[in-house]
Design an enzyme around this catalytic site. Sequence first.
Site, PDB file in Angstrom:
ATOM      1  N   SER A 662      -8.555  -7.136  -5.716  1.00  0.00           N
ATOM      2  CA  SER A 662      -8.922  -8.152  -4.733  1.00  0.00           C
ATOM      3  C   SER A 662      -9.897  -7.633  -3.689  1.00  0.00           C
ATOM      4  CB  SER A 662      -7.664  -8.698  -4.043  1.00  0.00           C
ATOM      5  OG  SER A 662      -7.000  -7.673  -3.332  1.00  0.00           O
ATOM      6  N   LYS A 705      -3.475 -12.737   3.731  1.00  0.00           N
ATOM      7  CA  LYS A 705      -4.686 -11.976   4.038  1.00  0.00           C
ATOM      8  C   LYS A 705      -5.486 -12.623   5.165  1.00  0.00           C
ATOM      9  CE  LYS A 705      -5.035  -9.966  -0.580  1.00  0.00           C
ATOM     10  NZ  LYS A 705      -5.736  -9.956  -1.877  1.00  0.00           N
TER      11      LYS A 705
END
Length: 828
Positions: A662, A705
């Site tokens: 990611s 996030k």
Amino acid sequence: MAQDSTDGPRPLAPERLFRNCDPQSLGFETTDGLEPYDGIVGQPRALAAIEFGIGIERDGYNIFALGPSGTGKQSAVERYLEGKATSEPPPPDLCYVHNFHEPHRPRLLRLPAGRGRELRSAMDRLTEEVTAALQAALESEEFQTRRQVLEEELSERQNALFSQLGEEAASNGLALVRTPMGIVFAPLKGEEVLSPEEFQKLPEREQRRLEGEIERFKEKLQSLLRQMPRWQRETRDKLRRLGAEVSRVTVVPLVDELRERFADEASVRSHLDAVEKDMVENARKLVGKSEGEPSPSPLMAEPGGERPWLRRYRVNVLVDRSDSSGAPVVHEDNPTYHNLIGRVEHIPHMGAALTDFNLIKPGALHRANGGYLLIDALQLLRHSYAWEGLKRALRSKQIRIESLGEALSLISTYSLEPEPVALDAKLVLLGDPFVYYLLSGADPDFRELFKVAADFGTRLDWNPESQDLYARVLARLVKEEGLRPFGRDAIARVIEQSARDLGDSQKMSLLMSRVLDLLREADHWAARHQRPTVTAADVDRALEARIYRADRLREQLLEQMVRRTILVDTEGAQVGQVNGLAVYQMGDFTFARPSRITARARLGKGEVVDIEREVELSGPIHSKGVLILGGFLGARYAPRHPLSLSASLVFEQSYSGVDGDSASAAELFALLSAISGVPLRQSLAVTGSVNQRGEIQAIGAANEKIEGFFDLCKARGLSGDQGVLIPAANVAHLMLRREVVEAAAEGRFHVYPIATVDEGIELLTGRPAGERDDGGDYPEGSVNLLVERRLIDLAEAARAFSGPRESAAGDEDGDGGPPAAAPEARRR
């Protein structure tokens, strides 16, 4: 907020950052007004598999229910099976009785449900009645008289014989004398027995005659004494026949009553025949009058002083179905070998282990026989030999009770061998997918014995119909747990949180254990505030308290970033530096923190060095993501030139392992900045995976996030220029905290969806990425042009650097070959 100079992606509107569940769309005020839903929601595939596995009556079609922990697969399976089992007849009782022919092999009786208990009670009463009747019969005057007559007959016969022998001896001058040492013959003088001194005074001829007579009568005595045991045996036989006659008259009518009661059970009648015969033959043992009977052992010591011999007439009801209204559904939560197969218990006595059929104990397979057995697969595998024992029973279709040592041929001792029980049950193993695929791949027997996989999912589509159904499921949980009624605003908040737990605004969570925990905790806070109904505020308070209990480490990391112990910029611009987002999993609590990612580029051999991998802190997926970057750079920017780049990438101040791809988009942006020299905005953070075509791919934990970078920006002060770049594919997953949504609505924080590398680089640099024209060139001032020119310059520098060395080497070889080509010639 300062707007970008490009026409790139625009920040998401606040309504796209969180999906609200409108309480007004729920057609009730509180859960008390809802009809609870008792069915299984959102698992049509698993239910179809269970229905198929239960319905098909073939060997091996047992079921493995697989799904993540918390999906409620156990309760779902139990609820389905219980509904199915109520319509099925209860299986028979299982009983063990004494085997009069082979005592070490107890017999199995299968009786209709409830008749096992009836037989046990009847046998106990029969034993009591027979014992009392025999006691009375054997102590009756008639029996004692007849017994006395037989004993007197023997005594008279013996006395007559000795009397006749004594008279004959007297006629020959001898007396028959009984002494403590036995019977002896002695010479007579008149009616007096001669003393040894007097005997010695007799003439020698008379002495020899008397001695001869004594020897002759001794032989006659020995001959007579040899007949005595036969007479005694005859008398004992007569006494035994007398006792059997009296016992038969006493026992048979009582057994006949029981035989008529169980006339429809052939196995019981056969057993009663053996019981009757044994009682008649052992009547005196039943009443404790058997001479030479050994003293009872602790095994035989019973409350109330029951005689040891009576244990053999008991009935050990192994499984009692008298209270059953359908087929059994058994969940064995401690599946050890003996808890599954059954066991024979022993009682220690003077260094020995004593047992009998009354100490046979059932296992879960016995209790579930004729129905369904549920076992946790992981617990089963944790117990030694339990899995092997279960497989043996399924393959043989028999439940054979034997000790683990006997099953493994580790011991060879005399023990009970109970008659096996025919196995007729459906087994359901419960476990995570990992356990299912592990067994499927490692044990060939598993695929033959568990042919049906019931796969439980974790998510349910969120639409008006499923939302109403989900609310009814929550109402059932509230009712089952005895919680306060939940208002519709609280239910709406729980539905929203279930979607957030999944990280998907289009789905609702079927991880019901976590949802149930939230209901309980919200009820707790409603009780603390003395509210009769749980509200949305109570749900929010429960969520805040849950986070507060778990986020100590998150707060410490945030504090270190605010104090700049951990270096992360949230303003300005830097070359070769970008904010990535790392996710931490602490039990059930997931959070993210920004991480500085830096890149450096220089002349080299076309390598992108992952420093994390070089020091073995990188997982394979992260390493794969970094290797993809080299493929992207070479294909896009150096299709006709060698990639003469040496670049290094690193997560700064990272002291633990890194995995996942990611961060590959952020690493690529840092690398492009380092190559082009164009600075990147530090007010933005990036998450996303990139492929070799430059497309930004979806990642997990998008909500956490975004919130991780938001928390840092909020702590330092929101400037209106801050935000996070996420893959466009993750927009459907956004369920952000309310304060993040509010900040976005006020223009103080932004979430940008990007689909390509070019969209991301434009946002981070404020400059156009640039697309090739018809001539294959990037426009002036674009980032892509700057990257391409730098890579061409590095390639030229590599050629120029290597040309003179090759030429010099050629001259030194002195082999007469042509000199190395000049750089200009090579470019042509």
